[in-house]
Design an enzyme around this catalytic site. Structure first.
Site, PDB file in Angstrom:
ATOM      1  N   HIS A 137       0.768  -1.312   0.042  1.00 41.07           N
ATOM      2  CA  HIS A 137      -0.128  -0.165  -0.030  1.00 41.07           C
ATOM      3  C   HIS A 137       0.981   1.255  -0.027  1.00 41.07           C
ATOM      4  O   HIS A 137       0.457   2.293  -0.439  1.00 41.07           O
ATOM      5  CB  HIS A 137      -0.763   0.120   1.090  1.00 41.07           C
ATOM      6  CG  HIS A 137      -2.263   0.515   0.890  1.00 41.07           C
ATOM      7  ND1 HIS A 137      -3.134  -0.046  -0.048  1.00 41.07           N
ATOM      8  CD2 HIS A 137      -2.997   1.629   1.401  1.00 41.07           C
ATOM      9  CE1 HIS A 137      -4.355   0.303  -0.262  1.00 41.07           C
ATOM     10  NE2 HIS A 137      -4.357   1.513   0.568  1.00 41.07           N
ATOM     11  N   ARG A 192       1.598   2.185  -3.497  1.00 44.92           N
ATOM     12  CA  ARG A 192       0.475   2.741  -3.925  1.00 44.92           C
ATOM     13  C   ARG A 192       0.529   4.086  -3.662  1.00 44.92           C
ATOM     14  O   ARG A 192       0.169   4.918  -4.782  1.00 44.92           O
ATOM     15  CB  ARG A 192      -0.781   2.240  -3.538  1.00 44.92           C
ATOM     16  CG  ARG A 192      -2.143   2.721  -3.965  1.00 44.92           C
ATOM     17  CD  ARG A 192      -3.380   1.710  -3.447  1.00 44.92           C
ATOM     18  NE  ARG A 192      -4.799   2.407  -3.416  1.00 44.92           N
ATOM     19  CZ  ARG A 192      -5.483   2.476  -4.499  1.00 44.92           C
ATOM     20  NH1 ARG A 192      -5.020   2.138  -5.682  1.00 44.92           N
ATOM     21  NH2 ARG A 192      -6.655   3.244  -4.257  1.00 44.92           N
TER      22      ARG A 192
END
Length: 326
Positions: free
Chosen positions: A269, A272
């Site tokens: 994440h 991201r």
């Protein structure tokens, strides 16, 4: 475990999330955990989910904070309760929403952690650099390194989630056109562009590494693989040895090992968020970032707003004649 009355409410709510909203199993599991926790709280007060009051929700959140629960986690639980009571209102099982006018914790809007550009470069280069280590060479080490590099490039280029990465299919990749189809939360499909670096890494993976990984470990199951051919016909883009599906845990381990080269302990994440952060820092508008991230609401993307303002201030001070010091 919730009481029988609360169990019925929870069961119908989860069916709604799965069938009507189309949420992924992991999202449904998170909702289950959060709603069950609130159900246990109100049961101690001799109430149910259907007759819970606003004071119950407030005191539930206060209890979480008193137990040192992180603000973002508290915000997530409040969001789950809001979804529950909106569903119950739509289904006409309640007359009022006890979560109305309850503000989310301020910590809920903190900027996600990300890697700096040099740290990202070191992370992307880490899989192939490990091959130069004394113990780096094994039978399939090169193929795994090429695959890991391609996955990291795709993570960073397309701001993908782990679930999107491991479920991506070969047919979703459009290398010649320079983009990839991604199926995100709620089975919503979006198009993410792939830069030249990501395209080159994926092309190398498809031509060199993926066929070797699909053919690996054909020992006890060699005859079955040769006849049924699951390895050759596997629809998934990224695979483990023997054309098996990658697990979330394996992807987390790979990202963590790669990020160690930059001195960080990154998660998928974080890659991201690094994509979104670096785009905003380089002048991308929030609507574009929202589209690439697959956010349903622009308010979710607005956590990156202060980055855009920082860049705006820098550009203004650099180029506006009245902003320069005399």
């Amino acid at each position: 475990m919730p009481s029988e009355a609360n169990s019925r409410v929870l069961s119908s709510f989860l069916d709604y999330l799965r069938i009507e909203k189309g949420l992924a199993p992991l999202s449904v599991s998170a909702y289950t955990t959060d709603v069950c926790q609130f159900a246990e709280f109100v049961e101690k007060r001799k109430r149910t989910l259907l007759n819970a009051r606003r004071t119950d929700v407030r005191e539930f959140l206060q209890q979480l904070f008193s137990h040192q629960v992180d603000g973002r986690s508290v915000g997530r639980k409040l969001s789950a309760l809001r979804h529950l009571y909106r569903y119950l209102l739509l289904d006409k099982k309640i007359d009022h929403d006890p979560t109305l006018n309850i503000d989310s914790p301020r910590q809920w809007k903190v900027l996600p952690k990300s890697l700096a550009k040099d740290e990202m470069e070191a992370t992307l280069a880490a899989p192939l650099k490990r091959l130069t280590a004394p113990a780096g060479q094994t039978k399939t080490s090169l193929e795994l390194a090429v695959r890991d590099r391609a996955m990291l490039e795709a993570f960073y280029a397309g701001a993908l989630r782990v679930s999107e990465m491991i479920s991506a299919k070969l047919e979703d990749l459009k290398l010649e056109a320079g983009y990839m189809l991604v199926r995100g939360k709620g089975d919503k499909e979006r198009v993410v562009p792939l830069g030249k670096s990501a395209q080159d890494a994926l092309r190398e993976y498809l031509s060199q590494a993926r066929p070797a990984l699909a053919a690996a470990k054909q020992t006890a199951r060699a005859s079955y693989i040769a006849t049924a051919g699951p390895a050759r016909n596997c629809p998934l883009l990224f695979i483990a040895r023997g054309a098996r599906k990658l697990t979330r845990q394996r992807v987390w381990q790979m990202v963590r090992a790669a990020s160690a080269a930059s001195g960080r302990n990154a998660s998928p994440h974080m890659l991201r968020h690094s994509c979104a952060t670096h785009m905003v820092e380089n002048g991308a508008d929030l609507r574009t970032v929202q589209t690439i991230l697959g956010h349903a609401d622009i308010s979710t993307t607005q956590v990156y707003t202060h980055l855009a303002m920082d860049r705006l201030r820098t550009v203004y001070q650099k180029h506006h004649p009245r902003a320069k010091a005399r």
